[in-house]
Design an enzyme around this catalytic site. Structure first.
Site, PDB file in Angstrom:
ATOM      1  N   LYS A  58      77.449  77.831 126.140  1.00  0.00           N
ATOM      2  CA  LYS A  58      77.267  77.123 125.146  1.00  0.00           C
ATOM      3  C   LYS A  58      78.627  76.949 124.577  1.00  0.00           C
ATOM      4  O   LYS A  58      78.870  76.636 123.449  1.00  0.00           O
ATOM      5  CB  LYS A  58      76.078  76.969 124.181  1.00  0.00           C
ATOM      6  CG  LYS A  58      75.227  76.835 124.487  1.00  0.00           C
ATOM      7  CD  LYS A  58      73.937  76.404 124.026  1.00  0.00           C
ATOM      8  CE  LYS A  58      72.938  75.862 124.685  1.00  0.00           C
ATOM      9  NZ  LYS A  58      71.771  76.891 125.001  1.00  0.00           N
TER      10      LYS A  58
HETATM   11  N1  GLU Z   1      65.002  77.115 127.029  1.00  0.00           N
HETATM   12  C1  GLU Z   1      65.108  78.075 128.279  1.00  0.00           C
HETATM   13  C2  GLU Z   1      66.856  77.863 129.166  1.00  0.00           C
HETATM   14  O1  GLU Z   1      67.771  76.563 127.652  1.00  0.00           O
HETATM   15  C3  GLU Z   1      64.709  76.560 129.647  1.00  0.00           C
HETATM   16  C4  GLU Z   1      63.662  77.925 129.440  1.00  0.00           C
HETATM   17  C5  GLU Z   1      62.656  76.802 130.675  1.00  0.00           C
HETATM   18  O2  GLU Z   1      63.245  75.863 131.624  1.00  0.00           O
HETATM   19  O3  GLU Z   1      61.808  77.368 131.293  1.00  0.00           O
HETATM   20  O4  GLU Z   1      67.459  78.045 129.268  1.00  0.00           O
END
Ligand code: GLU
Length: 315
Positions: free
Chosen positions: A252
């Site tokens: 990011k």
């Molecule tokens: N929140 C996680 C991410 O942004 C993804 C989790 C998932 O897809 O299980 O990397």
């Protein structure tokens, strides 16, 4: 049964191209089966995440043409859709596991964990050797007086296998390669592994599409779901990661490949077309909308290897 897919972004910064590819493929996988898609905001760690980023992600998804049926600021029947609002649900799941005698408090510091851990696995994971696994209640009480513990779950010496939609047969022995894992940190923040399983189950998610960096979490998540009483677990499809042209993982912090910069330079169909081409869905990188791509989606078209962005992408 209708397919229910999901977007599960962590709003800790703006979306980068890897997040966009993941959202596009999750959307196409669900829509190509006539399925629904929901948006869950993974803002579990409120120190690292911000509501502004979640709002921006919604705007980006809509700009891309990736609408969703429920969740996020749209709400719906399976709320809360923000993990920061789900602590009571995660606590309830911990209680269920506690009653099965699967949990124990862990007082190890980060340094102790690293020093005492079994040989590091090649991917940087370590297996907890279980220093706190067999503390007596008295020993635990004594330590608790000085330090708040994290919570770990005891894993069995058991193989958990599954067939990945993109990668084929997968699996691992939990005791050997995962080890007893954390469900809550010592500062009280619930762990991703717990939250994601509780939420996928309660939201009726049947299809999880995400990056290959999470492939090795899946056996733990399947086992945890079963321990929580799930009869059915979702199907999983782990997609190739998108790498910068020099082979680095995107993050990011890569401002130039962040969506704000790309939105200034490209139309949404141009960006979607380029990504769909890199993912093997179409022969030429022509502008196309996600809706127009639904018929082109097939798991076996995705590359086996990670995808490198061509030099100067988007410039
Ligand atoms: N929140 C996680 C991410 O942004 C993804 C989790 C998932 O897809 O299980 O990397």
């Amino acid at each position: 049964m209708q397919t229910v897919g999901r977007f599960a972004p962590t709003p800790s910064g703006e979306m980068h191209l890897g997040n966009v590819l993941c959202a596009l493929l999750a959307w196409l996988a669900a829509r190509s089966e006539g399925g629904r898609i929901l948006l869950r905001v993974e803002d579990l760690d409120t120190q690292r995440t911000r509501p502004e980023y979640a709002a921006r992600m919604e705007d980006d998804l809509l700009w891309l043409g990736l609408g969703w049926d429920e969740g996020g600021s749209k709400g719906g029947p399976h709320g809360p859709y923000y993990q920061s609002a789900c602590s009571p649900l995660y606590q309830k799941a911990l209680d269920v596991l506690e009653r099965q005698g699967l949990l124990y408090p862990c007082f190890c510091s980060r340094a102790e964990l690293h020093a005492a851990s079994a040989p590091h696995l090649s991917d940087g994971r370590y297996v907890y050797t279980g220093a706190c696994r067999n503390l007596t209640p008295e020993q635990a009480a004594e330590k608790r007086a000085k330090k708040s513990p994290a919570t770990r779950i005891r894993v069995p010496d058991e193989w958990v296998g599954f067939t990945d939609l993109a990668c084929g047969p997968q699996g691992e022995n939990l005791a050997r390669t995962a080890g007893d894992f954390l469900l809550r940190r010592s500062d009280g923040v619930f762990a991703y592994q717990l939250a994601v399983v509780v939420d996928d189950l309660r939201m009726g998610v049947t299809q999880v599409v995400r990056g290959r960096d999470l492939l090795d979490s899946t056996p733990r998540q399947i086992w945890l779901a079963r321990a929580l009483g799930a009869q059915e677990v979702p199907q999983y499809g782990h997609i190739p990661l998108l790498l910068a042209s020099d082979g680095r993982r995107l993050s990011k912090r890569d401002g130039d490949l962040g969506l704000a910069a790309l939105r200034r330079k490209m139309t949404a169909p141009a960006l979607v077309g380029q990504l769909a081409h890199l993912a093997g869905l179409i022969d030429r990188p022509e502008p196309v909308t996600p809706a127009e791509l639904v018929g082109e989606f097939a798991w076996d078209k995705l590359p086996r290897e990670d995808i490198r962005l061509p030099e100067g992408f988007g410039s």
